[in-house]
Write a protein that holds these residues in place. Sequence first.
Motif, PDB file in Angstrom:
ATOM      1  N   LYS A 156      -8.945   9.970   0.942  1.00  0.00           N
ATOM      2  CA  LYS A 156      -9.475  10.372   2.178  1.00  0.00           C
ATOM      3  C   LYS A 156      -9.265  12.160   2.087  1.00  0.00           C
ATOM      4  CE  LYS A 156      -8.403  11.348   6.942  1.00  0.00           C
ATOM      5  NZ  LYS A 156      -7.566  11.027   8.118  1.00  0.00           N
ATOM      6  N   THR A 193     -13.426   5.231  -2.969  1.00  0.00           N
ATOM      7  CA  THR A 193     -12.605   4.235  -3.323  1.00  0.00           C
ATOM      8  C   THR A 193     -13.250   4.114  -4.944  1.00  0.00           C
ATOM      9  OG1 THR A 193     -14.038   2.378  -2.549  1.00  0.00           O
ATOM     10  CG2 THR A 193     -12.105   3.052  -1.503  1.00  0.00           C
ATOM     11  N   SER A 225      -7.991   4.752  -3.479  1.00  0.00           N
ATOM     12  CA  SER A 225      -8.909   5.441  -2.508  1.00  0.00           C
ATOM     13  C   SER A 225      -8.209   6.814  -2.174  1.00  0.00           C
ATOM     14  CB  SER A 225      -8.781   4.493  -1.273  1.00  0.00           C
ATOM     15  OG  SER A 225      -7.540   4.677  -0.761  1.00  0.00           O
ATOM     16  N   SER A 235       0.905  -1.108  -0.051  1.00  0.00           N
ATOM     17  CA  SER A 235       0.090  -0.032  -0.132  1.00  0.00           C
ATOM     18  C   SER A 235       1.071   1.140   0.081  1.00  0.00           C
ATOM     19  CB  SER A 235      -0.794   0.002   1.147  1.00  0.00           C
ATOM     20  OG  SER A 235      -1.535   1.192   1.400  1.00  0.00           O
ATOM     21  N   ASN A 236       0.648   2.234  -0.939  1.00  0.00           N
ATOM     22  CA  ASN A 236       1.225   3.681  -0.841  1.00  0.00           C
ATOM     23  C   ASN A 236       0.341   4.550  -0.841  1.00  0.00           C
ATOM     24  OD1 ASN A 236       3.873   2.064  -1.999  1.00  0.00           O
ATOM     25  ND2 ASN A 236       2.434   1.559  -3.667  1.00  0.00           N
ATOM     26  N   LYS A 237       0.719   5.677  -0.018  1.00  0.00           N
ATOM     27  CA  LYS A 237      -0.210   6.703   0.305  1.00  0.00           C
ATOM     28  C   LYS A 237       0.691   7.824   0.015  1.00  0.00           C
ATOM     29  CE  LYS A 237      -3.392   4.464   3.115  1.00  0.00           C
ATOM     30  NZ  LYS A 237      -4.166   4.439   4.387  1.00  0.00           N
ATOM     31  N   VAL A 257      -5.025   6.651  -8.820  1.00  0.00           N
ATOM     32  CA  VAL A 257      -5.728   6.581  -7.489  1.00  0.00           C
ATOM     33  C   VAL A 257      -6.686   5.521  -7.057  1.00  0.00           C
ATOM     34  CG1 VAL A 257      -7.215   8.155  -5.817  1.00  0.00           C
ATOM     35  CG2 VAL A 257      -5.493   9.043  -7.603  1.00  0.00           C
ATOM     36  N   GLU A 263      -5.489  12.657   1.220  1.00  0.00           N
ATOM     37  CA  GLU A 263      -4.520  11.470   1.064  1.00  0.00           C
ATOM     38  C   GLU A 263      -5.004  10.461   0.177  1.00  0.00           C
ATOM     39  OE1 GLU A 263      -4.099   8.069   4.371  1.00  0.00           O
ATOM     40  OE2 GLU A 263      -2.708   9.761   4.891  1.00  0.00           O
ATOM     41  N   VAL A 264      -4.090   9.982  -0.827  1.00  0.00           N
ATOM     42  CA  VAL A 264      -4.488   8.742  -1.877  1.00  0.00           C
ATOM     43  C   VAL A 264      -3.604   7.560  -1.709  1.00  0.00           C
ATOM     44  CG1 VAL A 264      -5.590  10.703  -3.498  1.00  0.00           C
ATOM     45  CG2 VAL A 264      -2.833  10.107  -3.613  1.00  0.00           C
ATOM     46  N   GLU A 265      -4.261   6.521  -1.935  1.00  0.00           N
ATOM     47  CA  GLU A 265      -3.869   5.409  -1.824  1.00  0.00           C
ATOM     48  C   GLU A 265      -3.662   5.075  -3.503  1.00  0.00           C
ATOM     49  OE1 GLU A 265      -4.242   0.599  -1.062  1.00  0.00           O
ATOM     50  OE2 GLU A 265      -5.666   1.785  -0.545  1.00  0.00           O
ATOM     51  N   VAL A 266      -2.103   4.815  -3.765  1.00  0.00           N
ATOM     52  CA  VAL A 266      -2.065   4.895  -5.205  1.00  0.00           C
ATOM     53  C   VAL A 266      -1.079   3.696  -5.737  1.00  0.00           C
ATOM     54  CG1 VAL A 266      -2.314   7.346  -5.634  1.00  0.00           C
ATOM     55  CG2 VAL A 266      -0.222   6.466  -4.615  1.00  0.00           C
ATOM     56  N   GLU A 267      -1.521   3.236  -6.741  1.00  0.00           N
ATOM     57  CA  GLU A 267      -0.434   2.084  -7.354  1.00  0.00           C
ATOM     58  C   GLU A 267       0.463   2.737  -8.377  1.00  0.00           C
ATOM     59  OE1 GLU A 267       1.569  -0.332  -8.692  1.00  0.00           O
ATOM     60  OE2 GLU A 267       0.026  -0.999  -7.238  1.00  0.00           O
TER      61      GLU A 267
END
Length: 117
Positions: A94, A116, A92, A2-4, A90, A34-38
């Motif tokens: 917040k 998400t 997810s 997981s990368n944020k 992106v 804050e984004v969770e990203v690939e």
Amino acid sequence: MSNKIFVKDLDVEAVIGIFNWEREVKQLIRISYEVEVEISKAFDSDKIEDTFDYKKTSKKIINYVEKSSFQLIEALAEQVAKIIFRDKKVISLKLTISKPGALRGSREVGLTIFRTV
């Protein structure tokens, strides 16, 4: 894995609010996200196109918010979320949007949304 990536306290002035006086003056709006990203490719490539370009996305947010005229931060938040999700990396989000000084005795009042893909 997981990368944020996060951006904290992006200050923008815009027309926001339900009262007549709020419709006549720009107010400070504070945006954090804050984004969770690939972005696993970026760890090896070291290239901006392989990661989430927070500067480019933040400029789009600033441009949009400065020109906007919402009554509620809820409606503004949904539109800002759509801007962030234009980046297909992106997964997810917040997002917190607040109005400093909106309530006497409080530092700021705001809303946090979670989205998400």
